[in-house]
Scaffold this motif. Structure first.
Motif, PDB file in Angstrom:
ATOM      1  N   VAL A 491      24.248  44.168  34.352  1.00  0.00           N
ATOM      2  CA  VAL A 491      25.491  44.876  34.667  1.00  0.00           C
ATOM      3  C   VAL A 491      25.771  44.787  36.160  1.00  0.00           C
ATOM      4  O   VAL A 491      26.903  44.560  36.588  1.00  0.00           O
ATOM      5  CB  VAL A 491      25.397  46.345  34.199  1.00  0.00           C
ATOM      6  N   GLY A 492      24.691  44.936  36.945  1.00  0.00           N
ATOM      7  CA  GLY A 492      24.855  44.836  38.398  1.00  0.00           C
ATOM      8  C   GLY A 492      25.432  43.498  38.793  1.00  0.00           C
ATOM      9  O   GLY A 492      26.326  43.419  39.635  1.00  0.00           O
ATOM     10  N   PHE A 493      24.938  42.460  38.168  1.00  0.00           N
ATOM     11  CA  PHE A 493      25.441  41.136  38.525  1.00  0.00           C
ATOM     12  C   PHE A 493      26.905  40.965  38.129  1.00  0.00           C
ATOM     13  O   PHE A 493      27.717  40.474  38.931  1.00  0.00           O
ATOM     14  CB  PHE A 493      24.601  40.052  37.848  1.00  0.00           C
ATOM     15  N   ILE A 494      27.225  41.405  36.926  1.00  0.00           N
ATOM     16  CA  ILE A 494      28.619  41.223  36.492  1.00  0.00           C
ATOM     17  C   ILE A 494      29.544  41.999  37.422  1.00  0.00           C
ATOM     18  O   ILE A 494      30.592  41.522  37.842  1.00  0.00           O
ATOM     19  CB  ILE A 494      28.777  41.675  35.032  1.00  0.00           C
ATOM     20  N   ARG A 495      29.088  43.232  37.756  1.00  0.00           N
ATOM     21  CA  ARG A 495      29.902  44.027  38.676  1.00  0.00           C
ATOM     22  C   ARG A 495      30.065  43.304  40.011  1.00  0.00           C
ATOM     23  O   ARG A 495      31.170  43.210  40.555  1.00  0.00           O
ATOM     24  CB  ARG A 495      29.235  45.380  38.918  1.00  0.00           C
ATOM     25  N   SER A 496      28.954  42.817  40.520  1.00  0.00           N
ATOM     26  CA  SER A 496      29.044  42.205  41.856  1.00  0.00           C
ATOM     27  C   SER A 496      29.880  40.934  41.779  1.00  0.00           C
ATOM     28  O   SER A 496      30.585  40.586  42.722  1.00  0.00           O
ATOM     29  CB  SER A 496      27.651  41.914  42.397  1.00  0.00           C
ATOM     30  N   MET A 497      29.816  40.282  40.633  1.00  0.00           N
ATOM     31  CA  MET A 497      30.656  39.097  40.470  1.00  0.00           C
ATOM     32  C   MET A 497      32.122  39.488  40.542  1.00  0.00           C
ATOM     33  O   MET A 497      32.932  38.851  41.234  1.00  0.00           O
ATOM     34  CB  MET A 497      30.345  38.482  39.114  1.00  0.00           C
ATOM     35  N   CYS A 498      32.457  40.557  39.828  1.00  0.00           N
ATOM     36  CA  CYS A 498      33.843  41.025  39.854  1.00  0.00           C
ATOM     37  C   CYS A 498      34.236  41.395  41.279  1.00  0.00           C
ATOM     38  O   CYS A 498      35.331  41.085  41.733  1.00  0.00           O
ATOM     39  CB  CYS A 498      34.015  42.242  38.953  1.00  0.00           C
ATOM     40  N   GLN A 499      33.294  42.072  41.968  1.00  0.00           N
ATOM     41  CA  GLN A 499      33.627  42.496  43.332  1.00  0.00           C
ATOM     42  C   GLN A 499      33.850  41.289  44.233  1.00  0.00           C
ATOM     43  O   GLN A 499      34.812  41.247  44.998  1.00  0.00           O
ATOM     44  CB  GLN A 499      32.499  43.352  43.894  1.00  0.00           C
ATOM     45  N   THR A 500      32.944  40.332  44.113  1.00  0.00           N
ATOM     46  CA  THR A 500      33.097  39.138  44.942  1.00  0.00           C
ATOM     47  C   THR A 500      34.450  38.501  44.672  1.00  0.00           C
ATOM     48  O   THR A 500      35.168  38.115  45.601  1.00  0.00           O
ATOM     49  CB  THR A 500      31.990  38.125  44.605  1.00  0.00           C
ATOM     50  N   ALA A 501      34.775  38.423  43.392  1.00  0.00           N
ATOM     51  CA  ALA A 501      36.044  37.800  43.045  1.00  0.00           C
ATOM     52  C   ALA A 501      37.209  38.597  43.611  1.00  0.00           C
ATOM     53  O   ALA A 501      38.166  38.043  44.150  1.00  0.00           O
ATOM     54  CB  ALA A 501      36.161  37.686  41.526  1.00  0.00           C
ATOM     55  N   GLN A 502      37.077  39.944  43.486  1.00  0.00           N
ATOM     56  CA  GLN A 502      38.175  40.771  43.973  1.00  0.00           C
ATOM     57  C   GLN A 502      38.331  40.666  45.481  1.00  0.00           C
ATOM     58  O   GLN A 502      39.433  40.802  46.006  1.00  0.00           O
ATOM     59  CB  GLN A 502      37.931  42.225  43.600  1.00  0.00           C
ATOM     60  N   SER A 503      37.209  40.440  46.138  1.00  0.00           N
ATOM     61  CA  SER A 503      37.287  40.405  47.602  1.00  0.00           C
ATOM     62  C   SER A 503      38.186  39.257  48.058  1.00  0.00           C
ATOM     63  O   SER A 503      38.735  39.296  49.151  1.00  0.00           O
ATOM     64  CB  SER A 503      35.900  40.250  48.200  1.00  0.00           C
ATOM     65  N   PHE A 504      38.348  38.270  47.212  1.00  0.00           N
ATOM     66  CA  PHE A 504      39.262  37.189  47.568  1.00  0.00           C
ATOM     67  C   PHE A 504      40.706  37.677  47.600  1.00  0.00           C
ATOM     68  O   PHE A 504      41.538  37.109  48.291  1.00  0.00           O
ATOM     69  CB  PHE A 504      39.140  36.031  46.586  1.00  0.00           C
ATOM     70  N   CYS A 505      40.975  38.717  46.812  1.00  0.00           N
ATOM     71  CA  CYS A 505      42.351  39.237  46.799  1.00  0.00           C
ATOM     72  C   CYS A 505      42.610  40.076  48.033  1.00  0.00           C
ATOM     73  O   CYS A 505      43.744  40.215  48.454  1.00  0.00           O
ATOM     74  CB  CYS A 505      42.581  40.127  45.585  1.00  0.00           C
ATOM     75  N   GLU A 566      40.466  43.670  34.642  1.00  0.00           N
ATOM     76  CA  GLU A 566      41.203  44.125  35.820  1.00  0.00           C
ATOM     77  C   GLU A 566      41.036  43.103  36.945  1.00  0.00           C
ATOM     78  O   GLU A 566      42.000  42.743  37.633  1.00  0.00           O
ATOM     79  CB  GLU A 566      40.661  45.501  36.229  1.00  0.00           C
ATOM     80  N   THR A 567      39.825  42.632  37.114  1.00  0.00           N
ATOM     81  CA  THR A 567      39.575  41.631  38.157  1.00  0.00           C
ATOM     82  C   THR A 567      40.400  40.374  37.882  1.00  0.00           C
ATOM     83  O   THR A 567      41.040  39.832  38.791  1.00  0.00           O
ATOM     84  CB  THR A 567      38.090  41.265  38.189  1.00  0.00           C
ATOM     85  N   ALA A 568      40.355  39.937  36.640  1.00  0.00           N
ATOM     86  CA  ALA A 568      41.107  38.734  36.286  1.00  0.00           C
ATOM     87  C   ALA A 568      42.588  38.935  36.584  1.00  0.00           C
ATOM     88  O   ALA A 568      43.263  38.057  37.141  1.00  0.00           O
ATOM     89  CB  ALA A 568      40.905  38.420  34.808  1.00  0.00           C
ATOM     90  N   ARG A 569      43.069  40.126  36.240  1.00  0.00           N
ATOM     91  CA  ARG A 569      44.478  40.396  36.453  1.00  0.00           C
ATOM     92  C   ARG A 569      44.819  40.384  37.941  1.00  0.00           C
ATOM     93  O   ARG A 569      45.795  39.796  38.380  1.00  0.00           O
ATOM     94  CB  ARG A 569      44.845  41.753  35.853  1.00  0.00           C
ATOM     95  N   ARG A 570      43.955  41.028  38.725  1.00  0.00           N
ATOM     96  CA  ARG A 570      44.221  41.055  40.158  1.00  0.00           C
ATOM     97  C   ARG A 570      44.177  39.669  40.757  1.00  0.00           C
ATOM     98  O   ARG A 570      44.989  39.321  41.614  1.00  0.00           O
ATOM     99  CB  ARG A 570      43.198  41.961  40.857  1.00  0.00           C
ATOM    100  N   LEU A 571      43.214  38.899  40.315  1.00  0.00           N
ATOM    101  CA  LEU A 571      43.098  37.541  40.850  1.00  0.00           C
ATOM    102  C   LEU A 571      44.345  36.735  40.524  1.00  0.00           C
ATOM    103  O   LEU A 571      44.883  36.014  41.372  1.00  0.00           O
ATOM    104  CB  LEU A 571      41.869  36.857  40.264  1.00  0.00           C
ATOM    105  N   LEU A 572      44.781  36.886  39.287  1.00  0.00           N
ATOM    106  CA  LEU A 572      45.938  36.099  38.876  1.00  0.00           C
ATOM    107  C   LEU A 572      47.173  36.567  39.638  1.00  0.00           C
ATOM    108  O   LEU A 572      47.986  35.750  40.087  1.00  0.00           O
ATOM    109  CB  LEU A 572      46.139  36.233  37.366  1.00  0.00           C
ATOM    110  N   THR A 573      47.305  37.881  39.779  1.00  0.00           N
ATOM    111  CA  THR A 573      48.434  38.399  40.540  1.00  0.00           C
ATOM    112  C   THR A 573      48.384  37.876  41.968  1.00  0.00           C
ATOM    113  O   THR A 573      49.406  37.485  42.539  1.00  0.00           O
ATOM    114  CB  THR A 573      48.403  39.940  40.539  1.00  0.00           C
ATOM    115  N   HIS A 574      47.173  37.872  42.503  1.00  0.00           N
ATOM    116  CA  HIS A 574      47.043  37.377  43.866  1.00  0.00           C
ATOM    117  C   HIS A 574      47.385  35.886  43.927  1.00  0.00           C
ATOM    118  O   HIS A 574      48.025  35.439  44.876  1.00  0.00           O
ATOM    119  CB  HIS A 574      45.616  37.604  44.362  1.00  0.00           C
ATOM    120  N   TYR A 575      46.970  35.179  42.921  1.00  0.00           N
ATOM    121  CA  TYR A 575      47.310  33.758  42.863  1.00  0.00           C
ATOM    122  C   TYR A 575      48.824  33.584  42.890  1.00  0.00           C
ATOM    123  O   TYR A 575      49.365  32.759  43.642  1.00  0.00           O
ATOM    124  CB  TYR A 575      46.719  33.154  41.583  1.00  0.00           C
ATOM    125  N   VAL A 576      49.488  34.390  42.088  1.00  0.00           N
ATOM    126  CA  VAL A 576      50.946  34.314  42.057  1.00  0.00           C
ATOM    127  C   VAL A 576      51.510  34.603  43.435  1.00  0.00           C
ATOM    128  O   VAL A 576      52.399  33.896  43.925  1.00  0.00           O
ATOM    129  CB  VAL A 576      51.498  35.313  41.017  1.00  0.00           C
TER     130      VAL A 576
END
Lengths: 778, 390
Positions: A491-505, A566-576
């Protein structure tokens, strides 16, 4: 009855009855015997229970009365039957007679032989009686003799007994007198055990008779020798080189010699300490920074055999020797073990700390297993010292650190994947050739992360393997699985993965621009894939591998999925946003840098518009690689044509026509307002859905809104307006196909043209047909 | 208690971007709106709002020299106002239609005007037909810009340089900052600027592209610089009237950011409520937790930024030396949980909102202006008002 006369006839001449009759007869005979022995006739087997047993007419009955029977026969039966029954009766009587005779013959011989036997026995007994009488007289004679002999020997016997007692005493005395020399000899020979035994035997006697001078002398001698013995023993004990068992022997002898246990036990422990410290020093030397440390398994082996083995021996010997010491002695030993154990643990921990960075889990687990296993023996021996608990604690700590290490590793792997993707994305531009496609990259990333996760799980799983000695500790059965592995690692890894991804936004401005948009897109898809399948797969895998028995609450799959989504959505929104910004910047520059007042009559679509369409197409392709098409509002495929006519002729005319006549400014305003009234408000930066059309719609919305705002800030000449008209029509021709609702594009472009017309002091629109021609040519 | 419905006023088929309260007026609620039209005579509408009767009175002044991009009023003299306008030479369409537009050019000018005496105090004439009551402005002076090309008066976009006007003591001082800003060789394109109300009006903050800069007008030197304040163009900024180091900025990245100019690496707070460019941000003059933003997503948003305001929630603190008390505030704040939230989103507009302004007379009232010429006057919700006051 006429049976009488035939009675004498033998069995030989009686005719044999029919075959069927034989069993019947035998049964009858048996019945009689039974009757004789008082058995109930009725219970005879196989007999039909028809006739009444009391019936006097029953031939075989107990109450048979011949008279009644005859009367009955005579009365009831006709002559022929009488004759028949008479014959029958005679035959039966004959049969009975022959039976009887046979029986008599058979038994007669037996009687005769029995009589003979009895007679013979009578004779034998008479002979035996005579012999017995003779025996009795002889015995009486023997008794008489024996009594006489003992009487004669009585006196001698007493004297012999006395002499034997004197002899024993003398031997004892001799032993005592010889004792000093024997002791000396023993001491000289080193047979300490023998010496101590002698001393022990003589001690009490000497003590008792010490008032006699001669014994006194012996005792003094003995004491001197014993003192020497003690000294020698101590000497040996102190030299200590000769290992634990011999020391234990020394101590045992010293104890037997009555040395104070307290002091001995101190000394014993001190010696043991010296030895064990030696072991510890050698272990520490292995730890030393400069020489390459032996691998951890070897280290724990050394520690186990050297230190822990030694400790075990010491503890066992101590408990054997000083059992009499009671709880105080045990406490002393426990304190001793605690202290040395603590130092040993410190060393082991230092060694294990060196191992933290390493990747080989199996070696570590085996080392830990050995370490833990070895400590179980002293643990059982010395429960008070808490060695086993401390060892378990160390193992737990190492396991926790290991989990942390794996989490770090996973994170690093994820970041590494991202770096790879970045490079792969950047590479085609440099090399100028086709790089791997986005979908392929995505698959690579996903599979590489998954394999990393699996590898980590497998590595961590070693800790809970059945054959590992600590795997049945409550920590490893419960908390380790649920909190450590599942929560902490996965769970920690998945969370941190999401966080890392979100940090790009989150990275603002230009820094955000450093993230390639394709990476955002890819991460978004990755997160979405995680949401749909991978998370539940990984967690199921984890739960299966680590049968979680702990009841502590764990993060449910749905929460994680929601986070990933939520992360996926934010990333995609940021991509847009990022892509929209790129196109917006292009459009803005093109509007801002141009002198719209002095522009020439439009001949072409401006290059920037073509560029916009090209970029949008590129984005479309890029997104299409990873996301599904999505739904668009159903409209006919040739709608570009249709809407074009609507847009360029009727609507446009409706808008611009009144502006020629300055007297009617209301209409323009009114028209645009009415139109707005019926069109929905456009949320420009609205959240996007996970499909291509939605993404493209978002990007185009942002771009066109920018164009609108920029146009409103400029002033246009007539040809400037016409250029805008041409550009917008061009965009109209190409952009509609990308969006969900093409009406949106029309609306925004209409707005742009209308705004440009407003900002033009001389609004003369171009002929729609000319616009069309220019656009088609471009 | 119900809040009053918003009052909507249409500028009768005029496009408009310029809005300002009459700063020197402290009794009547009065706004000035400048229209923007290339084809017709431009006007300045003086909007009087009668709070008690919910009635709008308007007076119209003619502004014939060109379309108004920006307007501001003197904080000292009710009758003095400044406009920033475009004068287009091709304002004679028929002539140009025949000659072609090869030499057409747009000139950006600025001028200071005085309105007719009878309008200064906002005499409530009966609103007649606008054309009949339209009066002309008296030109006080031109802010000559021929040497410097385009010009910008207190936050007018599209300038290469900047001139700032201030009215410290009832007479006009014209600061020409152009020379001081030369080092960038004209690369600095200021999109906006504001006077700081603190430090005896010696500080100015400007926005150019994504950067915010603070200037000291005495030494003409840069005081601070916030690089990349926004991801995209910074549209507007405003100083917190009560906390001297705090300012708010907004821009094309749809965000509103609050800065402490002593630490410019991170914004103190970021709001992301709008869905398009934020064109305007305004602090309430007396209750600085109330922040108003207008955006081209046609929405006006009123936010309650309690956590970074000078007033601890539910308490009134003297406006003086507020910054000194900052350190003590956390204890007081801990009593009541603070929540920065959006108080209300106003969706009366149907086109992009380019200007929002608080009234200078009533701190609970504000106006917003959208491109289609619609002026909406709104109030702070009463519940919140009483919450702040009591």
């Amino acid at each position: 009855m006429a049976a009488g006369p035939d009675h004498g006839s033998g069995p030989g001449d009686s005719p044999e009855g029919p075959e069927a009759e034989a069993p019947e007869r035998r049964r009858k005979a048996h019945g009689m015997l039974k009757l004789y022995y008082g058995l109930s006739e009725g219970e005879a087997a196989g007999r039909p229970a028809g006739p009444d047993p009391l019936d006097p007419t029953d031939l075989n009955g107990a109450h048979f009365d011949p008279e009644v029977y005859l009367d009955k026969l005579r009365r009831e039966c006709p002559l022929a039957q009488l004759m028949d029954s008479e014959t029958d009766m005679v035959r039966q009587i004959r049969a009975l007679d022959s039976d009887m005779q046979t029986l008599v013959y058979e038994n007669y011989n037996k009687f005769i032989s029995a009589t003979d036997t009895i007679r013979k026995m009578k004779n034998d007994f008479r002979k035996m009686e005579d012999e017995m009488d003779r025996l009795a007289t002889n015995m009486a004679v023997i008794t008489d003799f024996s009594a006489r002999i003992s009487a004669t020997l009585q006196d001698r016997h007493e004297r012999i007994t006395k002499l034997a007692g004197v002899h024993a005493l003398l031997r004892k005395l001799q032993f005592l007198f010889e004792l000093p020399s024997r002791l000396t000899k023993c001491v000289e020979l080193g047979a300490y055990g023998q010496a101590v035994r002698y001393q022990g035997r003589a001690q009490a006697v000497l003590q008792q008779y010490q008032h006699l001078p001669s014994f006194r002398a012996i005792q003094d001698d003995c004491q001197v020798i014993t003192a020497r013995l003690v000294q020698q023993l101590r000497q040996r004990f102190r030299e200590g080189g000769s290992g634990a068992p011999e020391q234990a022997e020394c101590v045992e002898l010293l104890l037997a010699l009555g040395e104070p246990a307290e002091e001995l036990c101190e000394e014993f422990l001190a010696h043991a300490r010296g030895r064990l410290e030696e072991e510890l020093r050698s272990l520490e030397a292995e730890l030393g920074p400069s020489p390459p440390a032996p691998d951890v398994l070897e280290f724990t082996d050394h520690g186990g055999s050297g230190f822990v083995g030694g400790l075990c021996q010491v503890a066992a010997a101590y408990q054997e020797l000083f059992a009499a010491q009671g709880p105080a002695g045990a406490e002393k030993l426990a304190a001793f073990a605690r202290e040395l154990g603590g130092r040993y643990f410190a060393l082991v921990e230092r060694r294990l700390a060196q191992e933290q960075g390493g990747g080989d889990n199996s070696l570590l687990v085996r080392a830990l297993d050995r370490f833990h296993r070895r400590l179980r023996a002293p643990g059982a021996l010395l429960a008070a010292a808490g060695l086993a608990e401390a060892a378990t604690e160390i193992v737990e700590r190492v396991a926790r650190e290991r989990l942390g290490h794996h989490l770090q590793g996973l994170r690093a792997a994820f970041l590494g994947c991202l770096t790879d993707v970045r490079q792969a994305l950047a590479a085609p531009r440099l090399a100028g050739k086709e790089g791997p496609g986005l979908a392929e990259l995505l698959a690579n990333v996903a599979s590489s992360i998954l394999s990393h996760i699996k590898a980590s799980l497998a590595a961590v799983h070693l800790f809970t393997a059945k054959e590992v000695s600590f795997s049945n500790k409550p920590y490893f059965r419960g908390e380790f699985c649920s909190q450590g592995v599942r929560e902490g690692l996965i769970v920690g890894f998945i969370r941190s993965m999401c966080q890392t991804a979100q940090s790009f936004c989150d990275s603002p401005g230009e820094k955000g621009g450093a993230t390639p948009p394709a990476l955002l897109l890819l991460l978004s898809r990755l997160c979405l894939d995680y949401e749909t399948a991978t998370i539940s797969y990984i967690l199921t895998l984890t739960d299966e591998q680590f049968l979680v028995q702990d009841q502590s609450p764990v993060t449910p799959v749905s929460t994680l999925c929601a986070e990933a989504r939520e992360t996926a959505r934010r990333l995609l929104t940021h991509y847009v946003k990022v892509q929209g910004l790129v196109i917006s910047q292009m459009l803005r520059k093109s509007v801002e840098t141009r002198d719209w007042l002095s522009t020439l009559e439009p001949r072409n679509v401006r290059a920037v518009m073509k560029r916009v369409v090209e970029d949008t197409t590129a984005i479309d392709v890029q997104v299409g690689l990873l996301y599904e098409e999505g739904v668009r509002k159903a409209q006919s495929s040739d709608s570009s044509k249709r809407t074009f006519s609507v847009y360029s002729s009727s609507r446009q005319q409706g808008r611009y026509a009144p502006s020629y006549t300055p007297s009617a400014p209301m209409d323009t305003n009114l028209l645009s307002n009415i139109q707005k009234l019926f069109s929905e408000r456009i949320d420009v930066f609205s959240p996007v859905e996970f499909n291509k059309v939605s993404v493209l719609t978002g990007i185009i919305k942002i771009s066109l809104k920018t164009l609108l705002e920029c146009v409103r800030l400029r002033t246009f000449g007539r040809f400037g307006l016409q250029q805008v008209q041409v550009d917008c029509h061009f965009l109209q021709l190409y952009l509609w196909r990308f969006v969900a609702d093409e009406e949106l594009v029309h609306l925004l472009l209409d707005e742009v043209v209308a705004s440009a017309a407003l900002r033009c002091p001389d609004p003369v629109p171009m002929e729609p047909s000319v616009v069309e021609v220019i656009c088609e040519r471009g | 208690m119900e809040d009053d419905a918003p009052v909507i006023y249409g500028l009768s088929s005029r496009w408009a971007r310029a809005l300002t309260p009459q700063t020197a007026e402290t009794d009547a609620i009065r706004f000035l709106v400048g229209t923007q039209s290339l084809k017709y005579d431009n006007q300045i509408h003086i909007i009087d709002f009668d709070d008690e009767n919910n009635i709008i009175n308007k007076n119209v002044l003619l502004h014939q020299v060109g379309e108004i991009w920006h307007i501001s009023t003197s904080p000292a003299d009710k009758g003095v106002l400044a406009t920033c306008y475009n004068r287009s030479k091709c304002s004679f369409p028929r002539y140009l239609a025949t000659r072609g537009s090869s030499d057409s050019r747009v000139l950006t000018c600025a001028a200071v005007w005085r309105m007719p005496k009878e309008l200064e105090s906002g005499s409530h004439e009966s609103p007649d037909d606008s054309s009949s009551t339209a009066q002309t402005l008296e030109l006080l002076c031109h802010l000559d810009n021929t040497a410097h090309g385009n010009m910008l008066v207190v936050g007018e976009p599209w300038g290469d340089g900047k001139k700032v006007i201030c009215w410290p003591n009832n007479h006009i001082l014209l600061w020409n900052l152009q020379e001081s800003f030369q080092p960038g060789k004209g690369q600095l394109r200021f999109t906006s600027g504001r006077w700081s109300p603190h430090h005896n009006c010696t500080q100015v903050a400007t926005a150019s592209d994504t950067t915010l800069r603070g200037w000291d007008t005495r030494s003409m030197s840069q005081v601070y610089c916030i690089e990349n304040a926004h991801g995209q163009l910074v549209r507007d900024l405003d100083f917190n009237p009560n906390k001297q180091y705090y300012l708010a900025s907004c821009g094309d990245d749809c965000k509103v950011k609050f800065w402490d100019t002593r630490n410019v690496t991170e914004p103190v707070k970021t709001l992301e409520e709008h869905s398009h460019w934020v064109w305007n941000v305004r602090y309430n003059h007396s209750h600085d937790q109330l922040v108003l933003t207008g955006s081209s997503d046609s929405r006006v948003i009123l936010s309650n930024m309690v956590s970074i305001s000078s007033e601890p929630f539910g308490h009134l603190v003297d406006d003086d030396d507020v910054s000194d008390q900052e350190d003590h505030q956390p204890e007081e704040k801990s009593k009541e949980p603070l929540q920065d939230n959006v108080i209300a989103t106003y969706e009366e507009h149907e086109d992009s909102v380019y200007a929002v302004e608080w009234s200078s007379a009533d701190p609970w009232l504000f106006a917003s202006l959208s491109y289609d010429g619609r002026l909406v006057i709104n109030r702070v919700p009463r519940a919140l008002k009483y919450h702040i006051l009591l």
